[in-house]
Enzyme design. Structure first.
Site, PDB file in Angstrom:
ATOM      1  N   CYS A 222       0.849  -1.184   0.000  1.00 50.32           N
ATOM      2  CA  CYS A 222       0.000   0.000   0.000  1.00 50.32           C
ATOM      3  C   CYS A 222       0.887   1.237   0.000  1.00 50.32           C
ATOM      4  O   CYS A 222       1.877   1.278   0.730  1.00 50.32           O
ATOM      5  CB  CYS A 222      -0.877  -0.032   1.249  1.00 50.32           C
ATOM      6  SG  CYS A 222      -1.978   1.375   1.409  1.00 50.32           S
TER       7      CYS A 222
ATOM      8  N   HIS B 279      -9.232  -3.844  -2.178  1.00 49.57           N
ATOM      9  CA  HIS B 279      -8.238  -3.122  -1.371  1.00 49.57           C
ATOM     10  C   HIS B 279      -8.608  -1.639  -1.311  1.00 49.57           C
ATOM     11  O   HIS B 279      -8.596  -1.022  -0.244  1.00 49.57           O
ATOM     12  CB  HIS B 279      -6.846  -3.329  -1.996  1.00 49.57           C
ATOM     13  CG  HIS B 279      -5.738  -2.583  -1.324  1.00 49.57           C
ATOM     14  ND1 HIS B 279      -4.724  -3.225  -0.644  1.00 49.57           N
ATOM     15  CD2 HIS B 279      -5.458  -1.259  -1.241  1.00 49.57           C
ATOM     16  CE1 HIS B 279      -3.885  -2.313  -0.163  1.00 49.57           C
ATOM     17  NE2 HIS B 279      -4.297  -1.117  -0.528  1.00 49.57           N
ATOM     18  N   GLU B 280      -8.960  -1.060  -2.488  1.00 48.94           N
ATOM     19  CA  GLU B 280      -9.284   0.380  -2.541  1.00 48.94           C
ATOM     20  C   GLU B 280     -10.618   0.683  -1.858  1.00 48.94           C
ATOM     21  O   GLU B 280     -10.744   1.696  -1.171  1.00 48.94           O
ATOM     22  CB  GLU B 280      -9.270   0.889  -3.980  1.00 48.94           C
ATOM     23  CG  GLU B 280      -7.937   0.727  -4.706  1.00 48.94           C
ATOM     24  CD  GLU B 280      -6.716   1.218  -3.940  1.00 48.94           C
ATOM     25  OE1 GLU B 280      -6.825   2.195  -3.163  1.00 48.94           O
ATOM     26  OE2 GLU B 280      -5.640   0.631  -4.114  1.00 48.94           O
TER      27      GLU B 280
ATOM     28  N   HIS C 144     -10.172   1.071   1.733  1.00 48.30           N
ATOM     29  CA  HIS C 144      -9.717   2.413   2.129  1.00 48.30           C
ATOM     30  C   HIS C 144     -10.904   3.355   2.350  1.00 48.30           C
ATOM     31  O   HIS C 144     -10.866   4.207   3.233  1.00 48.30           O
ATOM     32  CB  HIS C 144      -8.784   3.019   1.075  1.00 48.30           C
ATOM     33  CG  HIS C 144      -7.367   2.573   1.186  1.00 48.30           C
ATOM     34  ND1 HIS C 144      -6.615   2.725   2.336  1.00 48.30           N
ATOM     35  CD2 HIS C 144      -6.554   1.974   0.296  1.00 48.30           C
ATOM     36  CE1 HIS C 144      -5.407   2.245   2.143  1.00 48.30           C
ATOM     37  NE2 HIS C 144      -5.334   1.774   0.901  1.00 48.30           N
TER      38      HIS C 144
END
Length: 184
Positions: free
Chosen positions: A110, A153-154, A157
């Site tokens: 990341c 993953h995004e 966030h």
């Protein structure tokens, strides 16, 4: 253009904040932020530009990583068949996913995390994501393999979740049952 200095690091409270929906149609300011996210990811993959601007290579970037608590992300990655998946999305959400899991054998990294955190990160092998594009078009994306992992993953966030939150702390490399191992 965004640089590494624009990317906030692990420990910053914005990375643990749930991002707000972007009012649509998107404002010019929000469109510019989203364009900047995509431009960073694309530029970071060009060795000359990355070297010249001091960019760490990336395949995805979310607005909270530049301290903007809004639901926006950019992904620019190829799948196992070398098909390009390049997206700049407002308000992405997973509307369905496989039971089957997948993980990257090399683990995940990341831009907001400077050190390497070893371990397998279990993800869904396939996801369907609904979102709005930069052009204001509503889309439904069916992703599998690496593109599915990157978008998860995004989206994490946007929900204040870091990739290492998913790693089994006691046994980081314990094989994940019924999961597809993806080499990268």
């Amino acid at each position: 253009m965004l640089t590494m200095e624009d990317i906030i690091r692990d420990g910053h409270p914005s990375l643990r904040t749930i991002a707000k929906e972007v009012p649509l149609p998107a404002s010019e300011e929000d469109k510019k932020i989203l364009k900047d996210l995509l431009e960073y990811v694309i530029s970071s993959q060009n060795p000359e530009i990355a070297y010249e601007k001091g960019l760490r290579p990336a395949i995805g970037l979310a607005a909270p990583q530049i301290d903007v608590a809004k639901r926006m992300l950019a992904v620019h990655v190829t799948d196992e068949k070398e098909n390009l998946h390049s997206y700049a999305l407002f308000n992405p959400r997973i509307i369905s996913h496989s039971v089957e899991k997948a993980y990257l054998t090399a683990g995940e990294g990341c831009l907001s995390v400077d050190e390497s955190i070893p371990g397998y990160v279990p993800r869904y092998a396939r996801v369907t994501v609904k979102a709005t594009t930069l052009e204001g078009e509503e889309v439904q994306l069916r992703l599998k393999g690496l593109p599915a992992i990157v978008i998860q993953h995004e989206i994490d966030h946007l929900n204040g979740v870091m990739f290492y939150d998913h790693i089994n702390k006691e046994a980081p490399f314990e094989p994940i049952e019924n999961a597809i191992a993806i080499e990268r």
